[in-house]
Design a protein around this motif. Sequence first.
Motif, PDB file in Angstrom:
ATOM      1  N   ALA A  64      33.767 -16.126  -6.311  1.00  0.00           N
ATOM      2  CA  ALA A  64      32.446 -16.281  -5.882  1.00  0.00           C
ATOM      3  C   ALA A  64      31.685 -17.551  -5.257  1.00  0.00           C
ATOM      4  CB  ALA A  64      31.253 -15.980  -7.259  1.00  0.00           C
ATOM      5  N   GLY A  65      32.768 -18.534  -6.433  1.00  0.00           N
ATOM      6  CA  GLY A  65      32.243 -19.949  -6.020  1.00  0.00           C
ATOM      7  C   GLY A  65      32.332 -20.324  -4.375  1.00  0.00           C
ATOM      8  N   VAL A  66      34.036 -19.921  -3.994  1.00  0.00           N
ATOM      9  CA  VAL A  66      35.094 -19.841  -3.029  1.00  0.00           C
ATOM     10  C   VAL A  66      34.359 -20.126  -2.075  1.00  0.00           C
ATOM     11  CG1 VAL A  66      37.054 -20.100  -1.659  1.00  0.00           C
ATOM     12  CG2 VAL A  66      36.576 -20.578  -4.187  1.00  0.00           C
ATOM     13  N   PHE A  67      33.509 -18.912  -1.469  1.00  0.00           N
ATOM     14  CA  PHE A  67      32.682 -17.980  -0.953  1.00  0.00           C
ATOM     15  C   PHE A  67      31.941 -18.473  -0.624  1.00  0.00           C
ATOM     16  CE2 PHE A  67      34.941 -13.761  -1.886  1.00  0.00           C
ATOM     17  CZ  PHE A  67      35.786 -13.790  -1.484  1.00  0.00           C
ATOM     18  N   ILE A  68      30.913 -19.015  -2.041  1.00  0.00           N
ATOM     19  CA  ILE A  68      28.826 -19.494  -1.632  1.00  0.00           C
ATOM     20  C   ILE A  68      29.551 -20.915  -0.852  1.00  0.00           C
ATOM     21  CG2 ILE A  68      27.362 -20.267  -2.494  1.00  0.00           C
ATOM     22  CD1 ILE A  68      27.625 -17.457  -4.788  1.00  0.00           C
TER      23      ILE A  68
END
Length: 196
Positions: A64-68
């Motif tokens: 989630a952090g990488v995508f955001i």
Amino acid sequence: MCSIGFVRSLGFALLPLAVCCIVANVLLFFPGGEIQYVQQERLSRLVWFMMGIGGGGALMFLPAGVFISLGKCTGRCWNESFMMCGLVMAALVGLAGSGYCFVISVMAMLEGPQCNNAQGWSYPFANQGGRYLFEQETWSKCFHPISIVEWNVTLLSILLGLSGLEFIICFLQVINGLVTAVCRPCCYKQDYTLNA
């Protein structure tokens, strides 16, 4: 990179799913909202695998952090390739976490809860292959914790649904990354031909 908005939206979709997985798993530790069963170690053994806290929860914060945090593309091929590789790797971590949560939840559902019944504390529904799920009249075998079968079935069903959605989201990103990796060279080749 054309798919930045899509990837970011996948990241934002993963966050509430991860939080809900953690909450559902924490509730499994407190049947009926009571703390005594944790203290007496009377919980189902698979609850201690923390599938929702670890697999469907904490591990999902990485993809989630990488995508955001996906930044703007600089237009350099090696940067885009490196970025897509990182996104696919993060998605694979997400697939592993959601898969773990799903598999352990299925196993816990099939085994049934540990409860106090006519034979004392045991697993009265184990080795039935999950037949008890369709025979609700047998759920009254468990005297304590009160309504433990309903509690477990509800929360494990939630974990199954949430981890299934997480798996689909991460799988979409793997496909998106692979399609982008294959299509980008074609786009550059076409761009080069038009400019020549």
